[in-house]
Write an enzyme that holds these catalytic residues in place. Structure first.
Site, PDB file in Angstrom:
ATOM      1  N   PRO A  82      21.392  42.342  55.940  1.00  0.00           N
ATOM      2  CA  PRO A  82      20.136  42.338  56.680  1.00  0.00           C
ATOM      3  C   PRO A  82      19.006  43.214  56.159  1.00  0.00           C
ATOM      4  O   PRO A  82      17.890  43.102  56.660  1.00  0.00           O
ATOM      5  CB  PRO A  82      20.558  42.848  58.064  1.00  0.00           C
ATOM      6  CG  PRO A  82      21.702  43.754  57.789  1.00  0.00           C
ATOM      7  CD  PRO A  82      22.432  43.132  56.632  1.00  0.00           C
ATOM      8  N   CYS A  83      19.250  44.097  55.191  1.00  0.00           N
ATOM      9  CA  CYS A  83      18.215  45.107  54.933  1.00  0.00           C
ATOM     10  C   CYS A  83      16.927  44.551  54.328  1.00  0.00           C
ATOM     11  O   CYS A  83      15.910  45.225  54.331  1.00  0.00           O
ATOM     12  CB  CYS A  83      18.742  46.281  54.126  1.00  0.00           C
ATOM     13  SG  CYS A  83      19.252  45.863  52.458  1.00  0.00           S
ATOM     14  N   ARG A  84      16.956  43.306  53.834  1.00  0.00           N
ATOM     15  CA  ARG A  84      15.720  42.754  53.278  1.00  0.00           C
ATOM     16  C   ARG A  84      15.033  41.782  54.234  1.00  0.00           C
ATOM     17  O   ARG A  84      13.967  41.267  53.955  1.00  0.00           O
ATOM     18  CB  ARG A  84      16.014  41.996  51.966  1.00  0.00           C
ATOM     19  CG  ARG A  84      16.716  42.814  50.920  1.00  0.00           C
ATOM     20  CD  ARG A  84      15.804  43.834  50.264  1.00  0.00           C
ATOM     21  NE  ARG A  84      14.743  43.206  49.485  1.00  0.00           N
ATOM     22  CZ  ARG A  84      14.862  42.813  48.206  1.00  0.00           C
ATOM     23  NH1 ARG A  84      15.998  42.966  47.581  1.00  0.00           N
ATOM     24  NH2 ARG A  84      13.841  42.274  47.579  1.00  0.00           N
TER      25      ARG A  84
END
Lengths: 227, 216
Positions: A174-176
Site C-alpha cells: 500500500p505505500c505507493r
C-alpha cells in the site's frame, strides 16, 4: 477520536472508507457483482469481500461462458448447492467441469490506518481447498499486466498476514497508493466532480489481479451523496 | 528423514503453529508466559500449515518483513519522512545490526527513528499492536496520538480504554487480564510516548500482549 479531518491532503479517513464501501456495495447489489461487507464481531470495523470462481483451461483462467460474472450466489444456483453448505466442503466430483480446473479467488478490501488507504488482499485455492502458491497466482495474472506489474509503481506481490483474520493472504503493497490516487482525486476536485475513492482505486488496482469493474460503478457511485 | 521428504521448516507449541514474523518474546508472552524458561517448542519439517503460516523461503523474506514494519512504524511516527530520507545503506545497516546482534550498529540508525520535533512533544501517532488469544482476531491496531490537543501525555491505560477496553477492569472490579510488554507489566500510568521510545521492539512497534490471569 476521529482523525478524518485531513481533507486538505486527500487522505482517506476510516469513516469515509466505510461510507465509500457501502455506496460501492449498493451498486454491486444492483448489478449482482457479488461484493459484500463483512463486519468484525463486537466492533465497528469490517472489510469488503468478493469471491470469484474461475475455470482454468490451457490458456489461463476464464470466467465460465454461461455467465459474465460467477459469484458465490450464482454458483450455488447453477450447481444446486444449499445455502448452508460451505463452498469449500462441497464434493464437486459429481459436477462435470469438462476436465477444467476450478479455482476460487477471494478478494478483500481492507483499510490501513497506518497509510490511510485501502489495501487489496487476495488469495486463491483449488477445489480441494489447497491454497495456491505465489507462482501459481502469478500465472493467473493477465499476461498483458505482468510487465506493467514488474515495472511498478506497485511493489511486487507479497504474502502478508490479514490484519483482521490472521490468515496468509497476498497483497499489493500500500505505500505507493496515495501517490497513485492523488492525481485522480485532485483532478476530480478541480472539475468539481465527486468521486468514490473505492471505485477509483479498485478500477486501478483490480484489473491487474483479474478483478474487473463494469463502467456503471463510476457513474452510479459518483452520483451518490456521502453523508 | 530422507532428504526428499523434507519440506519447509515450521515451529509449533502445544498444537499452535508459531508465526515466524512475530518477535519471539511476543510469542512467548502470548502462548507460554506462565511457564519457565527455556521455552520448549517443536520443529517440523513436513505438513506445513498453509492456512496458518506465511511462507519463509529465504532470509530476504525475513528482511523484507522487518523493513516493512520499520517503514509502517515511521509512516505513523513521522509520515515516513525519516525512513524515506535515509539511504539504502542505512536501511541495510538497521537489518544487519539486528541480524548480527550488533547493537551499536543498529542504534546508530534507529535513534533517528526515535527523534521528534521538540515543539510536537512526541510522535504523530504511536506504532502499537495489541494481541490476545481470546478471539480469532490476530491484533488490534489503530491511530492513537501520544499527546492530547491540550498538550497532556496519554498513558497506557488511556490507550487500552480507547482501543481494547476489555483489557482493563471496569469500575474497580477484579483484574482479569495482564497487560504485558517484553514479559513485564508496565505501570498503567506510563506515558505511551515513553513506552514507544524505550520499550519498542527492533521493528519500532510496541507489541502488547493481553493475557488472561490464570486462576490457579
Amino acid at each position: 477520536m476521529d482523525y478524518d479531518s485531513c481533507n486538505t491532503d486527500l487522505h482517506l479517513g476510516e469513516k469515509t472508507f466505510q461510507l465509500s464501501c457501502h455506496n460501492f456495495i449498493q451498486h454491486s447489489k444492483a448489478i449482482g457483482d457479488g461484493w459484500v461487507w463483512e463486519s468484525i464481531e463486537a466492533t465497528n470495523e469490517g472489510y469488503m469481500k468478493k469471491v470469484l470462481l474461475k475455470m482454468k483451461n490451457a490458456f489461463g483462467y476464464t470466467i465460465p461462458e454461461q455467465q459474465k460474472i460467477v459469484n458465490e450466489k450464482t454458483y450455488r444456483q447453477e450447481f444446486e448447492v444449499q445455502d448452508t453448505m460451505d463452498l469449500e466442503e462441497i464434493d464437486i466430483s459429481s459436477i462435470d467441469l469438462s476436465g477444467r480446473e476450478m479455482i476460487r479467488f477471494e478478494y478483500h478490501v481492507v483499510y490501513s490506518s497506518s497509510y490511510q488507504v485501502p489495501v487489496l488482499y487476495f488469495r486463491a485455492c483449488d477445489i480441494d481447498g489447497r491454497p495456491l502458491t505465489l507462482e501459481e497466482i502469478w500465472q493467473s495474472v493477465q499476461e498483458n499486466y505482468k510487465e506493467r506489474l514488474l515495472e511498478g509503481p506497485w511493489e511486487t506481490i507479497t504474502q502478508q498476514e490479514h490484519p483482521l483474520l490472521g490468515q496468509p493472504f497476498f497483497i499489493l503493497h500500500p505505500c505507493r497508493t496515495h501517490e497513485l490516487m492523488t492525481p485522480i482525486l485532485k483532478g476530480a476536485r478541480e472539475e468539481k466532480q465527486s468521486v468514490n475513492y473505492i471505485t477509483a482505486w479498485l478500477s486501478m488496482m483490480g484489473p491487474v489481479l483479474g478483478l474487473n469493474l463494469p463502467i456503471s460503478y463510476t457513474t452510479a457511485t459518483s452520483a451518490q451523496q456521502l453523508d | 528423514m530422507k532428504p526428499e521428504d523434507i519440506g519447509e521448516m515450521w515451529f509449533e507449541y502445544e498444537g499452535t503453529p508459531l508465526k515466524w514474523h512475530y518477535p519471539i518474546g511476543l510469542l512467548f508472552d502470548l502462548h507460554a508466559s506462565h511457564t519457565a524458561l527455556p521455552w520448549s517448542i517443536t520443529v517440523h519439517f513436513k505438513d506445513f500449515p498453509e492456512k496458518d503460516l506465511l511462507h519463509c523461503p529465504s532470509n530476504s523474506v525475513i528482511e523484507a518483513h522487518f523493513m516493512s514494519s520499520i517503514k509502517e512504524a515511521d509512516a505513523l511516527k513521522h509520515k515516513g519522512q525519516v525512513i524515506n530520507e535515509m539511504q539504502k545503506k542505512d536501511h541495510k545497516q538497521l537489518w544487519m545490526g539486528l541480524q548480527n546482534d550488533k547493537f551499536d550498529q543498529f542504534w546508530a540508525i534507529n535513534r533517528k527513528l526515535m527523534e521528534y520535533p521538540a515543539e510536537e512533544g512526541g510522535f504523530r501517532y504511536i506504532p502499537f499492536r495489541i494481541y490476545q488469544t481470546v478471539s480469532e482476531r490476530p491484533f488490534i491496531q489503530k491511530l492513537f496520538r501520544p499527546i492530547t490537543a491540550e498538550g497532556q501525555p496519554h498513558t497506557l491505560i488511556d490507550l487500552l480504554k480507547e482501543v481494547s477496553p476489555f483489557a482493563v477492569s471496569q469500575g474497580g472490579g477484579e483484574k482479569k487480564y495482564q497487560v504485558v510488554i517484553h514479559g513485564i507489566e508496565p505501570m498503567l500510568e506510563t506515558p505511551v510516548q515513553w513506552l514507544s521510545e524505550h520499550l519498542s521492539y527492533p521493528d519500532n512497534f510496541l507489541h502488547i500482549s493481553v493475557i488472561p490471569i490464570s486462576t490457579d
